[in-house]
Design a protein around this motif. Sequence first.
Motif, short mmCIF file in Angstrom:
data_model
loop_
_atom_site.label_atom_id
_atom_site.label_comp_id
_atom_site.label_asym_id
_atom_site.label_seq_id
_atom_site.Cartn_x
_atom_site.Cartn_y
_atom_site.Cartn_z
N GLU A 3 -3.88 11.47 -21.42
CA GLU A 3 -3.73 10.48 -22.08
C GLU A 3 -5.04 9.48 -21.81
O GLU A 3 -5.55 8.65 -22.54
CB GLU A 3 -2.27 9.83 -21.98
N ALA A 4 -5.37 9.40 -20.35
CA ALA A 4 -6.45 8.63 -19.88
C ALA A 4 -7.73 9.05 -20.61
O ALA A 4 -8.58 8.24 -20.81
CB ALA A 4 -6.43 8.52 -18.56
N VAL A 5 -7.74 10.47 -20.48
CA VAL A 5 -9.10 11.03 -21.24
C VAL A 5 -8.95 10.74 -22.75
O VAL A 5 -10.31 10.20 -23.16
CB VAL A 5 -9.06 12.76 -20.91
N ARG A 6 -7.96 10.77 -23.37
CA ARG A 6 -8.27 10.17 -24.90
C ARG A 6 -8.61 8.69 -24.87
O ARG A 6 -9.15 8.34 -25.93
CB ARG A 6 -6.61 10.60 -25.37
N GLU A 7 -8.06 8.05 -24.08
CA GLU A 7 -8.04 6.53 -23.97
C GLU A 7 -9.96 6.14 -23.62
O GLU A 7 -10.38 5.24 -24.50
CB GLU A 7 -7.52 5.51 -23.04
N ALA A 8 -10.32 6.96 -22.77
CA ALA A 8 -11.85 6.91 -22.60
C ALA A 8 -12.49 7.14 -23.61
O ALA A 8 -13.53 6.60 -24.12
CB ALA A 8 -11.98 7.99 -21.22
N LYS A 9 -12.18 8.26 -24.31
CA LYS A 9 -12.99 8.86 -25.89
C LYS A 9 -12.78 7.66 -26.62
O LYS A 9 -14.03 7.43 -27.26
CB LYS A 9 -12.31 10.05 -26.19
N LEU A 35 -16.40 6.35 -24.18
CA LEU A 35 -17.06 7.01 -22.95
C LEU A 35 -17.28 8.57 -23.29
O LEU A 35 -16.35 8.99 -23.95
CB LEU A 35 -16.18 7.08 -21.68
N ALA A 36 -18.17 9.20 -22.95
CA ALA A 36 -18.28 10.63 -22.90
C ALA A 36 -17.49 11.19 -21.47
O ALA A 36 -17.46 10.48 -20.62
CB ALA A 36 -19.98 11.25 -22.84
N VAL A 37 -16.84 12.02 -21.79
CA VAL A 37 -16.04 12.95 -20.83
C VAL A 37 -16.47 14.18 -20.60
O VAL A 37 -16.57 15.17 -21.39
CB VAL A 37 -14.58 12.94 -21.29
N SER A 47 -9.24 26.18 -17.12
CA SER A 47 -9.56 27.04 -18.20
C SER A 47 -10.16 26.31 -19.60
O SER A 47 -10.14 24.88 -19.61
CB SER A 47 -8.22 27.67 -18.47
N ALA A 48 -11.03 27.41 -20.06
CA ALA A 48 -11.68 26.68 -21.34
C ALA A 48 -10.53 26.31 -22.24
O ALA A 48 -10.73 25.77 -23.19
CB ALA A 48 -12.55 27.71 -22.08
N VAL A 49 -9.18 26.77 -22.04
CA VAL A 49 -8.02 26.34 -23.08
C VAL A 49 -7.15 25.32 -22.52
O VAL A 49 -5.97 25.23 -22.86
CB VAL A 49 -7.52 27.75 -23.48
N SER A 50 -7.78 24.71 -21.40
CA SER A 50 -6.76 23.61 -20.82
C SER A 50 -6.52 22.59 -22.00
O SER A 50 -7.27 22.25 -22.83
CB SER A 50 -7.66 22.93 -19.67
N PRO A 51 -5.41 21.92 -21.70
CA PRO A 51 -5.18 20.68 -22.63
C PRO A 51 -6.07 19.72 -22.92
O PRO A 51 -6.12 18.94 -23.82
CB PRO A 51 -3.81 20.07 -22.07
N VAL A 52 -6.79 19.21 -21.97
CA VAL A 52 -8.12 18.38 -21.94
C VAL A 52 -9.34 18.96 -22.62
O VAL A 52 -9.99 17.98 -22.94
CB VAL A 52 -8.28 18.07 -20.35
N ALA A 53 -9.53 20.24 -22.80
CA ALA A 53 -10.77 20.90 -23.28
C ALA A 53 -11.21 20.22 -24.72
O ALA A 53 -12.22 19.90 -24.99
CB ALA A 53 -10.56 22.40 -23.50
N SER A 112 -10.44 17.26 -25.95
CA SER A 112 -11.12 15.83 -25.83
C SER A 112 -12.38 15.74 -25.04
O SER A 112 -12.88 14.64 -25.16
CB SER A 112 -10.00 14.82 -25.32
N ALA A 113 -12.74 16.95 -24.40
CA ALA A 113 -14.07 16.68 -23.72
C ALA A 113 -15.28 16.85 -24.39
O ALA A 113 -15.31 17.80 -25.06
CB ALA A 113 -13.91 17.38 -22.48
#
Length: 274
Positions: free
Chosen positions: A189-195, A199-201, A207-213, A215-216
């Motif tokens: 959620e913090a990554v999504r807020e940053a985006k 912000l670039a993330v 893993s390339a299929v991590s849940p954060v992938a 959004s980055a």
Amino acid sequence: MNDGVVKLVQGARLTPTQRRIAHCLVEHGAKAAYLSAAEVAELAGVSQPSVTRFAMALGYSGYPALRRELRTLTDGEPAEPAGRNAMQRAVAAETDHLRRLGEQLDRLDDVRAAAELLVASRPLPVLGLRAAAPLAAYFGYFAAKAFPDVRVLDGGGTSLLDRLDQARAAGASAMLAIVLPRYPRETVEAVREAKAAGLAVVAITDSAVSPVAESADVVLPAAVGTQLVFDLHTGPMAMAMVLLQAMCDAAPEPVQRRLEQFEATAAQRHIFLA
């Protein structure tokens, strides 16, 4: 990590349960290609019908069809060594992770792109919660010797987004997010807020299929060891230091000045014994 298996699941819109299955297949490669749907379900900690639905989500008629494709993709991968105890197998798996990471670094495009984004950010927020907190602190400790105003965000709660807002208001343009299993919801959620804040993330994750992938802007995958009670993070730590080296290479003159200043101060204050 088998690149063919990664490409197989990349771009698919998967549920969180399906992501667990995808990660399991990426992590276990050749071994998973010869397991039944029930065995994959047990390995991933999901239900057998979930494995079938996962195969269908990738466009296959069922798991047997997906398994045939997996065998094609993983054919020729080295078999697991026999005659070793559990501790030796865990360390051997980490050795294999590092070997594959080394092969992955044959092309440095993503690492260099990530370094350029992070070097340009003042301040530089580094996010890592729960299992990732020690690695975020480790990266932040050394990064602060070379770059001004590195801010480690290793605590969650209501103040996390406040600190992220403060970094953005102070001029931050990018953030490094270290995201490791079991993928804290608060981190994603913090990554999504940053985006959303512009912000670039850059994400170091397992893993390339991590849940954060999804959004980055740049994903730097490095597998974690899963054969002991708690994960081994040798790969992500190596990736973090590779990234920091690339950042130093991207700004050699100012980095060298800061390092020389630090060494002079350390000598004057007698900080180290050697």
